[in-house]
Design an enzyme around this catalytic site. Structure first.
Site, short mmCIF file in Angstrom:
data_model
loop_
_atom_site.label_atom_id
_atom_site.label_comp_id
_atom_site.label_asym_id
_atom_site.label_seq_id
_atom_site.Cartn_x
_atom_site.Cartn_y
_atom_site.Cartn_z
N SER A 1 0.48 -0.68 10.10
CA SER A 1 0.85 -0.84 8.70
C SER A 1 -0.24 -0.40 7.72
CB SER A 1 1.26 -2.28 8.47
OG SER A 1 1.80 -2.44 7.20
N HIS A 2 -0.75 -1.36 6.94
CA HIS A 2 -1.70 -1.03 5.87
C HIS A 2 -3.13 -0.84 6.40
CE1 HIS A 2 -1.74 -5.33 6.52
NE2 HIS A 2 -2.96 -5.35 6.04
N ASP B 1 3.07 1.78 1.75
CA ASP B 1 1.93 1.65 2.68
C ASP B 1 2.13 2.48 3.95
OD1 ASP B 1 3.88 0.10 3.91
OD2 ASP B 1 2.42 -1.33 4.71
N ASP C 1 3.39 2.09 6.91
CA ASP C 1 4.70 2.16 7.56
C ASP C 1 5.84 2.04 6.56
OD1 ASP C 1 3.98 -0.47 7.07
OD2 ASP C 1 5.04 -1.27 8.81
N ASP D 1 6.81 -0.15 4.41
CA ASP D 1 7.56 -1.37 4.10
C ASP D 1 7.03 -2.07 2.86
OD1 ASP D 1 5.25 -2.18 5.38
OD2 ASP D 1 6.23 -3.56 6.77
N ARG D 2 5.81 -1.74 2.44
CA ARG D 2 5.29 -2.35 1.21
C ARG D 2 5.55 -1.45 0.01
NH1 ARG D 2 -0.31 -5.54 2.27
NH2 ARG D 2 0.23 -6.35 4.32
N LYS E 1 10.83 -5.78 5.20
CA LYS E 1 10.59 -5.42 3.82
C LYS E 1 10.72 -3.91 3.71
CE LYS E 1 5.53 -5.88 4.33
NZ LYS E 1 5.17 -6.71 5.49
#
Ligand code: VG1
Ligand code: CO
Length: 573
Positions: free
Chosen positions: A116-117, A280, A282, A284-285, A379
């Site tokens: 992710s992030h 982000d 992936d 999702d943010r 998300k």
């Protein structure tokens, strides 16, 4: 082609955290490391039986090691007897797209390769997580079982078939399993088209509305290009840093004021576009900005809740809204006004799954730049951007006007999160243990800006903060209550304890302390600060200034500098 059985021994520490198993790339590159985890997952899912006839979705955020890991997992899925694997072209699928594909194609689950992030590249981080049939992150019961299996594993199985070409769409066979290389955007775009008024957004762009979408060299780029520039007609160049890179250009693909500084500079410039957005690693943010204006994620959830019926997909109203515990109470205030339920869950999207499945909540959000709804079970960064675009198009209000409207009606929940990164784990644990030990005696204590002292027993009508006059604009200085957040899932009754220390003051201001469950080096202390400001004349006081007394309380209470040696947080969002 044949199936090989490989002897292995357990690795310590394969326990998934807030969102999957995240470790340094170098850890994942050790022989057997990834294989052990995937074998444990398959064993837990299928026992001794083959996964015959089942469909698995597979993809990742394209970071370094993504391609190698995809090939390994394909060979293990073939050995496990899966009927079919749907893999994103180039091994790419954003987290929300994986969720969409699982749901639309009736898959039994999916594997997402992402940290992710967290930064990527050969020295960066890698991650893996499993999403279940509903498209959502594996619940704690499942991740715990996977971990336990990793501790007893003695072998894994995989096909010795050659690598599959992933860069072109098409179908390949491996040990009787079909591998379909799919367009990573198609299913996802179909879901968004059903929710939003694409016509209205198209007209908004046609009228000259300018957006800058920063994909942060991560997986959101192809989705944003296809939908925002492709379908919605935004001019070429609206989506920047759009090409996924294995190391995210050496940056943190984390959309917040610390790491999206380039985007913020563009939105603060004299010729700023009307709206800014970022996603982000992936995708999702999301981060949302207006011209010269940064939207706090907690406010974003509240605005989406307040105006949801303006969007076709939510026109009939919301069943309820859910937020993670440290997320501000702005959404609660809107929910109350709308007469709908607001649920408070532990941090991590996996806790929203049951509420969404049971139809109790329609929208969900976290303070960490995550928002989503029942359209998938993750998300969804681009979804949030489309939601905001739809609202701007149909209300005629700017991003800033929408947020200010929220503040005028409900007061402003002034909010910030302070992160202290890279603390030696023992020291971080000592800090939390000391905080927890204080819990029984915190209620009634007063804070004068420097030290805490036992409060005077409350008497009728007496000011609870002692006889000293309060500083103008200071926060309430008496602690009303404190606890360690525990959550009982209203659907399946499962209990999650120790989800964060909450300290609430008499004026409802709040400080929350918890340790991150996504880092890969030492520990990160997160301190969440919230204060409700009803007075409109004070809505423009900068958050850090308005929260300074709460910050002082947090630092004193947790003896942050004593335990960490840090006088300042590493990151403030
Ligand atoms: C962080 C956030 C949390 C989020 C999680 C995964 O977890 O606080 O709200 O759900 O990251 O986000 P933690 O345990 O580090 O605080 V993502 O976009 O990295 O999958
Ligand atoms: Co993410």
């Amino acid at each position: 082609m044949s199936i090989q059985t490989v002897a292995t021994t357990p690795f310590a520490g394969q326990l998934p955290g807030t969102s999957g198993l995240r470790k340094k790339v170098t850890v994942f590159q050790q022989p057997h490391y990834l294989e052990n985890f995937v074998q444990a997952l398959f064993d837990v899912l299928h026992g001794d039986a083959p996964a015959a006839g089942q469909t698995l979705v597979l993809g990742g955020d394209g970071r370094f090691h993504n391609r190698a890991a995809v090939q390994t997992i394909l060979k293990m899925a073939a050995a496990r007897g899966y009927g079919r694997v749907l893999v994103g072209q180039g091994g790419i699928l954003s987290t929300p797209a994986t969720s969409a594909v699982i749901r639309r194609r009736g898959a039994s689950g999916g594997i997402i390769l992402s940290a992710s992030h967290n930064p990527g590249g050969p020295d960066g981080d890698f991650g893996i997580k499993y999403n279940a049939t509903n498209g959502g992150p594996a619940p704690e019961k499942l991740t715990q079982a996977i971990y336990e299996r990793t501790q007893t594993l003695g072998q894994y199985r995989l096909s010795d078939a050659p690598d599959i070409p992933l860069d072109a769409l098409g179908t390949h066979m491996m040990e009787g399993m079909a591998i379909e290389v799919i367009d990573p955007v198609a299913d996802y775009a179909a879901v968004q088209r059903e929710l939003f008024d694409f016509g209205a957004i198209r007209r908004l762009f046609a009228s000259g509305f300018r957006l800058r979408y920063d994909a942060m060299w991560a997986v959101g780029g192809p989705y944003a290009k296809a939908i925002i520039e492709g379908e919605l007609g935004a001019p070429a160049g609206t989506v920047v840093n759009a090409e996924p890179k294995e190391d995210f250009g050496g940056l943190h693909p984390d959309p917040n004021p610390a790491y999206a500084d380039d985007l913020i500079a563009h939105l603060m410039a004299p010729d700023a576009p009307d709206m800014g957005a970022a996603s982000d690693g992936d995708a999702d943010r999301n981060m949302i900005l207006g011209r010269g204006f940064i939207v706090s994620p907690s406010d974003s959830l509240a605005v989406l809740t307040a105006y949801a019926t303006k969007v076709p997909g939510y026109a009939s109203g919301l069943a309820g809204v859910a937020r993670s515990m440290p997320t501000s109470t702005a959404a609660d205030r809107v929910a109350k006004a709308l007469g709908i339920a607001c649920y408070e869950t532990p941090t991590g999207w996996k806790f929203f799954g049951n509420l969404l499945d049971a139809g109790k909540a329609t929208l969900c959000g976290e303070e960490s730049y995550g928002t989503g709804s029942n359209h998938v079970r993750e998300k969804d960064g681009l979804w949030a951007v489309l939601f905001w675009l739809n609202l701007v198009a149909t209300t005629g209000q700017s991003v800033e006007q929408l947020v200010r409207g929220l503040w005028t009606e409900h007061g402003r929940c002034v909010y910030s999160r302070h992160d202290y990164d890279g603390i030696p784990t023992e020291q971080a644990n000592a800090l939390m243990a000391e905080l927890r030990a204080q819990l029984p005696t915190l209620a009634g204590q007063t804070f004068d800006g420097h030290r805490l002292s036992p409060g005077r027993p409350k008497t009728d009508g007496a000011p609870s903060g002692g006889s000293e006059p309060r500083e103008a604009g200071s926060v309430g200085v008496t602690i009303s209550w404190a606890d360690d957040f525990a959550y009982t899932d209203p659907v399946d009754g499962s209990v999650s304890q120790k989800q964060g220390v909450r300290v609430v003051l008499e004026d409802s201001s709040r400080v929350v302390f918890r340790l991150s469950g996504t880092g890969t080096e030492g520990a990160t202390l997160r301190v969440y600060l919230e204060r409700h400001e009803p007075d409109a004349s004070r809505h423009d006081v900068p958050a850090q200034e308005a929260l300074a007394p709460l910050v002082a309380l947090a630092r004193t209470l947790a003896r942050i500098e004593h335990h960490t040696g840090m006088a300042q947080p590493t990151v403030m969002t």
